[in-house]
Design a protein around this motif. Structure first.
Motif, PDB file in Angstrom:
ATOM      1  N   ILE A 185      46.372  23.606  -0.310  1.00  0.00           N
ATOM      2  CA  ILE A 185      47.058  24.035  -1.529  1.00  0.00           C
ATOM      3  C   ILE A 185      48.049  22.969  -1.987  1.00  0.00           C
ATOM      4  CG2 ILE A 185      48.733  25.702  -2.436  1.00  0.00           C
ATOM      5  CD1 ILE A 185      47.340  27.817  -0.666  1.00  0.00           C
ATOM      6  N   GLY A 198      45.484  25.720   5.748  1.00  0.00           N
ATOM      7  CA  GLY A 198      45.280  26.260   4.407  1.00  0.00           C
ATOM      8  C   GLY A 198      46.384  25.849   3.452  1.00  0.00           C
ATOM      9  N   LEU A 199      47.607  25.790   3.948  1.00  0.00           N
ATOM     10  CA  LEU A 199      48.730  25.364   3.112  1.00  0.00           C
ATOM     11  C   LEU A 199      48.593  23.910   2.699  1.00  0.00           C
ATOM     12  CD1 LEU A 199      51.846  27.026   4.795  1.00  0.00           C
ATOM     13  CD2 LEU A 199      50.983  27.438   2.481  1.00  0.00           C
ATOM     14  N   TYR A 255      45.533  32.819   0.430  1.00  0.00           N
ATOM     15  CA  TYR A 255      45.208  31.461  -0.001  1.00  0.00           C
ATOM     16  C   TYR A 255      44.170  31.469  -1.122  1.00  0.00           C
ATOM     17  CZ  TYR A 255      47.628  29.690   4.175  1.00  0.00           C
ATOM     18  OH  TYR A 255      48.574  29.391   5.120  1.00  0.00           O
TER      19      TYR A 255
END
Length: 247
Positions: free
Chosen positions: A188, A184-185, A106
């Motif tokens: 993003i 975390g995705l 990440y």
């Protein structure tokens, strides 16, 4: 793990939910008062993970774990009250190590996005396809390394997640592990102007788990070209430019 330092102008704030996930996924286990005891306990947990990958959770027995770890049988019952605690603690250790690995990935993505013009980060912006291609190359390299060099960890992941479907005691750990992955995705995808970051994050996790399962079914051979094409297609869909990708 040492976190990469981002430029001051673009340091991303950590979501409150992400902080709580970091704390909940962090392995603690039974306290050890000496470094030697901590090393032995971790040796037992690592041995448990190897057995889970090789024989499944049903192969995890005190005697088998002690033999795999090269420790006295009494050590497994000294550090862990029962088999379930041994299994759940090994799952937590696995989740922590997987989280550290994901954090590194990440951080790489965020560092790339820090170099991208703001208009390109917007959905429909200029050079969006070039950004999708760049992210696809990075993601393909990461997944290929996971499926080839970390195959045992991928197998252990599948074992734990499948067992969680039958064991309510593991289900909570599995949900926490998955949420730590998607958190975390989401960050993003928010930067990439996804209109549905939570849904898209879940989609990416599901696709990645499926690709991991397929890689295990196909033995140790991973078709890099097929993996690359799949990743490019999925990234294109999420970024809203799949129509420009090659078929």
């Amino acid at each position: 793990m040492v976190q990469a330092r981002l430029p001051e102008a673009s340091v991303r704030s950590e979501l409150p939910e992400d902080r709580s996930l970091r704390q909940s996924i962090r392995y603690s286990g039974r306290k050890a008062f000496h470094a030697k005891s901590e090393i032995r306990r971790l040796e037992i947990l690592e041995a448990t993970l190897r057995i889970a990958a090789r024989d499944g959770l049903r192969g995890i027995k005190h005697r088998a774990v002690a033999r795999e770890a090269g420790v006295p049988l009494a050590a497994t019952t000294y550090y862990f009250r029962d088999i379930h605690e041994l299994i759940s603690d090994s799952f937590m250790l696995f989740a922590e190590k997987a989280r550290d690995n994901l954090d590194s990935f990440y951080d790489t993505i965020h560092l790339v996005l820090d170099t991208i013009p703001p208009q390109t980060l917007c959905r429909g912006g200029p050079q969006r396809q070039e950004l999708a291609s760049r992210l696809s190359v990075i993601s393909t390299a990461y997944l290929y390394e996971q499926f080839t060099q970390r195959r045992e960890q991928v197998l252990a992941e599948q074992v734990f997640l499948m067992e969680a479907l039958r064991d309510d005691r593991l289900a909570g750990l599995a949900r926490t592990y998955r949420e730590a992955w998607t958190a975390g995705l989401r960050q993003i995808l928010q930067r990439l102007d996804s209109p549905f970051p939570a849904r898209d994050a879940a989609l990416l996790v599901n696709v990645t788990l499926g690709m991991g399962y397929d890689s295990l079914l196909n033995g140790r051979h991973v078709d890099f070209s097929a993996l690359s094409e799949t990743v490019e297609r999925v990234v294109g869909l999420v970024l809203g430019c799949a129509g420009e990708s090659s078929p």
